[in-house]
Design a protein around this motif. Structure first.
Motif, PDB file in Angstrom:
ATOM      1  N   ILE A  57       0.860  -1.458  -0.082  1.00  0.00           N
ATOM      2  CA  ILE A  57      -0.094   0.218  -0.168  1.00  0.00           C
ATOM      3  C   ILE A  57       0.628   1.015  -0.137  1.00  0.00           C
ATOM      4  CG2 ILE A  57      -1.461   1.921   1.494  1.00  0.00           C
ATOM      5  CD1 ILE A  57      -3.140  -1.563   2.426  1.00  0.00           C
ATOM      6  N   VAL A  58       1.825   1.336   0.630  1.00  0.00           N
ATOM      7  CA  VAL A  58       3.169   2.206   1.381  1.00  0.00           C
ATOM      8  C   VAL A  58       3.493   2.916  -0.002  1.00  0.00           C
ATOM      9  CG1 VAL A  58       5.015   3.475   2.006  1.00  0.00           C
ATOM     10  CG2 VAL A  58       2.922   2.077   3.750  1.00  0.00           C
ATOM     11  N   GLU A  59       3.907   1.495  -1.047  1.00  0.00           N
ATOM     12  CA  GLU A  59       5.034   1.588  -2.194  1.00  0.00           C
ATOM     13  C   GLU A  59       4.137   2.340  -3.396  1.00  0.00           C
ATOM     14  OE1 GLU A  59       6.896  -1.906  -1.582  1.00  0.00           O
ATOM     15  OE2 GLU A  59       9.018  -1.358  -0.334  1.00  0.00           O
ATOM     16  N   SER A  60       2.769   1.520  -3.257  1.00  0.00           N
ATOM     17  CA  SER A  60       1.827   2.114  -4.167  1.00  0.00           C
ATOM     18  C   SER A  60       1.523   3.662  -4.175  1.00  0.00           C
ATOM     19  CB  SER A  60       0.883   1.006  -4.473  1.00  0.00           C
ATOM     20  OG  SER A  60      -0.301   1.534  -2.915  1.00  0.00           O
ATOM     21  N   LEU A  61       1.631   4.237  -3.999  1.00  0.00           N
ATOM     22  CA  LEU A  61       2.053   5.577  -3.525  1.00  0.00           C
ATOM     23  C   LEU A  61       2.650   6.624  -4.128  1.00  0.00           C
ATOM     24  CD1 LEU A  61      -0.039   8.435  -2.607  1.00  0.00           C
ATOM     25  CD2 LEU A  61       1.759   8.536  -0.607  1.00  0.00           C
ATOM     26  N   GLU A  62       4.354   5.457  -4.955  1.00  0.00           N
ATOM     27  CA  GLU A  62       4.822   6.635  -5.586  1.00  0.00           C
ATOM     28  C   GLU A  62       4.176   6.332  -7.134  1.00  0.00           C
ATOM     29  OE1 GLU A  62       8.725   4.544  -4.823  1.00  0.00           O
ATOM     30  OE2 GLU A  62       8.245   4.890  -3.190  1.00  0.00           O
ATOM     31  N   SER A  63       3.742   5.152  -7.694  1.00  0.00           N
ATOM     32  CA  SER A  63       2.943   4.569  -8.906  1.00  0.00           C
ATOM     33  C   SER A  63       1.756   5.401  -9.100  1.00  0.00           C
ATOM     34  CB  SER A  63       3.756   3.227  -9.317  1.00  0.00           C
ATOM     35  OG  SER A  63       2.753   2.652  -8.575  1.00  0.00           O
ATOM     36  N   ALA A  64       0.873   5.992  -8.347  1.00  0.00           N
ATOM     37  CA  ALA A  64      -1.038   5.990  -8.544  1.00  0.00           C
ATOM     38  C   ALA A  64      -0.467   7.161  -8.727  1.00  0.00           C
ATOM     39  CB  ALA A  64      -0.942   6.356  -6.479  1.00  0.00           C
ATOM     40  N   LYS A  65      -1.778   7.596  -9.593  1.00  0.00           N
ATOM     41  CA  LYS A  65      -1.856   8.988 -10.712  1.00  0.00           C
ATOM     42  C   LYS A  65      -2.511  10.017  -9.085  1.00  0.00           C
ATOM     43  CE  LYS A  65      -3.187   6.299 -15.219  1.00  0.00           C
ATOM     44  NZ  LYS A  65      -4.541   5.711 -15.525  1.00  0.00           N
ATOM     45  N   VAL A  66      -2.688  10.909  -9.247  1.00  0.00           N
ATOM     46  CA  VAL A  66      -3.250  11.932  -8.748  1.00  0.00           C
ATOM     47  C   VAL A  66      -4.994  11.482  -8.172  1.00  0.00           C
ATOM     48  CG1 VAL A  66      -3.972  14.429  -8.830  1.00  0.00           C
ATOM     49  CG2 VAL A  66      -2.090  13.891  -9.986  1.00  0.00           C
ATOM     50  N   ARG A  67      -5.600  11.211  -8.529  1.00  0.00           N
ATOM     51  CA  ARG A  67      -6.538  10.802  -8.315  1.00  0.00           C
ATOM     52  C   ARG A  67      -6.844   9.544  -6.689  1.00  0.00           C
ATOM     53  NH1 ARG A  67     -12.601  11.133 -10.949  1.00  0.00           N
ATOM     54  NH2 ARG A  67     -12.425  12.677 -10.617  1.00  0.00           N
ATOM     55  N   GLU A  68      -5.600   8.437  -7.338  1.00  0.00           N
ATOM     56  CA  GLU A  68      -5.081   7.679  -6.256  1.00  0.00           C
ATOM     57  C   GLU A  68      -4.652   8.189  -5.329  1.00  0.00           C
ATOM     58  OE1 GLU A  68      -3.615   5.314  -9.223  1.00  0.00           O
ATOM     59  OE2 GLU A  68      -5.327   4.351 -10.282  1.00  0.00           O
ATOM     60  N   ARG A  69      -3.607   8.617  -5.140  1.00  0.00           N
ATOM     61  CA  ARG A  69      -2.670   9.644  -4.392  1.00  0.00           C
ATOM     62  C   ARG A  69      -3.162   9.633  -3.288  1.00  0.00           C
ATOM     63  NH1 ARG A  69       2.818  11.463  -5.138  1.00  0.00           N
ATOM     64  NH2 ARG A  69       3.967   9.789  -7.312  1.00  0.00           N
ATOM     65  N   VAL A  70      -4.828  10.909  -3.842  1.00  0.00           N
ATOM     66  CA  VAL A  70      -5.414  11.083  -2.603  1.00  0.00           C
ATOM     67  C   VAL A  70      -6.256   9.933  -1.862  1.00  0.00           C
ATOM     68  CG1 VAL A  70      -7.342  12.458  -1.679  1.00  0.00           C
ATOM     69  CG2 VAL A  70      -6.127  13.427  -3.815  1.00  0.00           C
ATOM     70  N   ALA A  71      -6.452   9.308  -2.389  1.00  0.00           N
ATOM     71  CA  ALA A  71      -7.172   7.782  -1.478  1.00  0.00           C
ATOM     72  C   ALA A  71      -5.800   6.968  -0.989  1.00  0.00           C
ATOM     73  CB  ALA A  71      -8.214   6.911  -2.858  1.00  0.00           C
ATOM     74  N   LEU A  72      -4.624   7.228  -1.501  1.00  0.00           N
ATOM     75  CA  LEU A  72      -3.940   6.154  -0.574  1.00  0.00           C
ATOM     76  C   LEU A  72      -3.489   6.789   0.617  1.00  0.00           C
ATOM     77  CD1 LEU A  72      -2.155   4.585  -3.961  1.00  0.00           C
ATOM     78  CD2 LEU A  72      -3.409   3.273  -1.683  1.00  0.00           C
ATOM     79  N   HIS A  73      -3.250   8.101   0.363  1.00  0.00           N
ATOM     80  CA  HIS A  73      -2.843   8.825   1.631  1.00  0.00           C
ATOM     81  C   HIS A  73      -3.457   8.893   3.011  1.00  0.00           C
ATOM     82  CE1 HIS A  73      -0.769  12.411   3.143  1.00  0.00           C
ATOM     83  NE2 HIS A  73       0.501  11.564   2.763  1.00  0.00           N
ATOM     84  N   ARG A  74      -5.103   8.892   2.436  1.00  0.00           N
ATOM     85  CA  ARG A  74      -5.815   8.809   3.413  1.00  0.00           C
ATOM     86  C   ARG A  74      -5.582   7.202   3.655  1.00  0.00           C
ATOM     87  NH1 ARG A  74     -10.708  10.133   0.809  1.00  0.00           N
ATOM     88  NH2 ARG A  74     -10.200  12.296   1.310  1.00  0.00           N
ATOM     89  N   VAL A  75      -5.836   6.318   3.391  1.00  0.00           N
ATOM     90  CA  VAL A  75      -5.314   5.151   3.289  1.00  0.00           C
ATOM     91  C   VAL A  75      -4.020   4.881   4.669  1.00  0.00           C
ATOM     92  CG1 VAL A  75      -4.480   2.262   3.286  1.00  0.00           C
ATOM     93  CG2 VAL A  75      -6.501   4.153   2.249  1.00  0.00           C
ATOM     94  N   MET A  76      -2.707   5.827   4.079  1.00  0.00           N
ATOM     95  CA  MET A  76      -1.454   5.628   5.165  1.00  0.00           C
ATOM     96  C   MET A  76      -1.935   5.987   6.396  1.00  0.00           C
ATOM     97  SD  MET A  76       1.222   6.067   1.743  1.00  0.00           S
ATOM     98  CE  MET A  76       2.068   6.804   2.987  1.00  0.00           C
ATOM     99  N   ARG A  77      -3.051   8.013   6.222  1.00  0.00           N
ATOM    100  CA  ARG A  77      -2.372   7.873   7.953  1.00  0.00           C
ATOM    101  C   ARG A  77      -4.013   7.108   8.560  1.00  0.00           C
ATOM    102  NH1 ARG A  77      -4.628  12.874   4.603  1.00  0.00           N
ATOM    103  NH2 ARG A  77      -6.707  12.319   5.271  1.00  0.00           N
ATOM    104  N   HIS A  78      -4.362   6.377   7.893  1.00  0.00           N
ATOM    105  CA  HIS A  78      -4.655   4.774   8.586  1.00  0.00           C
ATOM    106  C   HIS A  78      -4.050   4.699   9.132  1.00  0.00           C
ATOM    107  CE1 HIS A  78      -9.175   6.423   8.066  1.00  0.00           C
ATOM    108  NE2 HIS A  78      -9.056   6.532   7.118  1.00  0.00           N
ATOM    109  N   LEU A  79      -3.340   3.819   8.620  1.00  0.00           N
ATOM    110  CA  LEU A  79      -2.478   3.185   9.033  1.00  0.00           C
ATOM    111  C   LEU A  79      -1.257   3.081  10.022  1.00  0.00           C
ATOM    112  CD1 LEU A  79      -1.245   1.587   5.804  1.00  0.00           C
ATOM    113  CD2 LEU A  79      -2.477   0.148   7.545  1.00  0.00           C
ATOM    114  N   ALA A  80      -1.197   4.401   9.549  1.00  0.00           N
ATOM    115  CA  ALA A  80      -0.039   5.621  10.839  1.00  0.00           C
ATOM    116  C   ALA A  80      -0.832   5.837  12.021  1.00  0.00           C
ATOM    117  CB  ALA A  80       0.787   6.800  10.641  1.00  0.00           C
TER     118      ALA A  80
END
Length: 95
Positions: A57-80
């Motif tokens: 999940i964390v590593e997928s942020l690097e290759s994500a598109k802009v819209r996906e980055r917003v969602a992935l960043h939210r997921v990462m905050r939940h993981l943190a």
């Protein structure tokens, strides 16, 4: 854009700054993976699979598109948030 962090292979930050959310999560995941041996875990295979999933999940942020980055960043905050009691946790990362 900020300069990339210079971290060694175990994600210990070598630069003089607070870790990014990505650096923080990768370091905590690495710590969790190390706990499998010394700590008695009922399902070590599942525990390690969970660590792998978090890392992906964390590593997928690097290759994500802009819209996906917003969602992935939210997921990462939940993981943190699970590690909120860690001294490197940044209160600016609320879930």
């Amino acid at each position: 854009m900020s300069e990339p962090c210079l971290c060694d292979t175990d994600f210990t930050c070598l630069a003089d700054h607070a870790p990014t959310l990505t650096e923080f999560l990768l370091a905590r995941i690495a710590e969790d993976e190390e706990m499998v041996e010394p700590v008695m875990i009922v399902h070590p295979d599942r525990f390690l699979a969970e660590c792998v999933a978090k890392r992906r999940i964390v590593e997928s942020l690097e290759s994500a598109k802009v819209r996906e980055r917003v969602a992935l960043h939210r997921v990462m905050r939940h993981l943190a948030a699970v590690y909120a009691d860690h001294p490197d946790y940044d209160e600016a990362w609320p879930a």
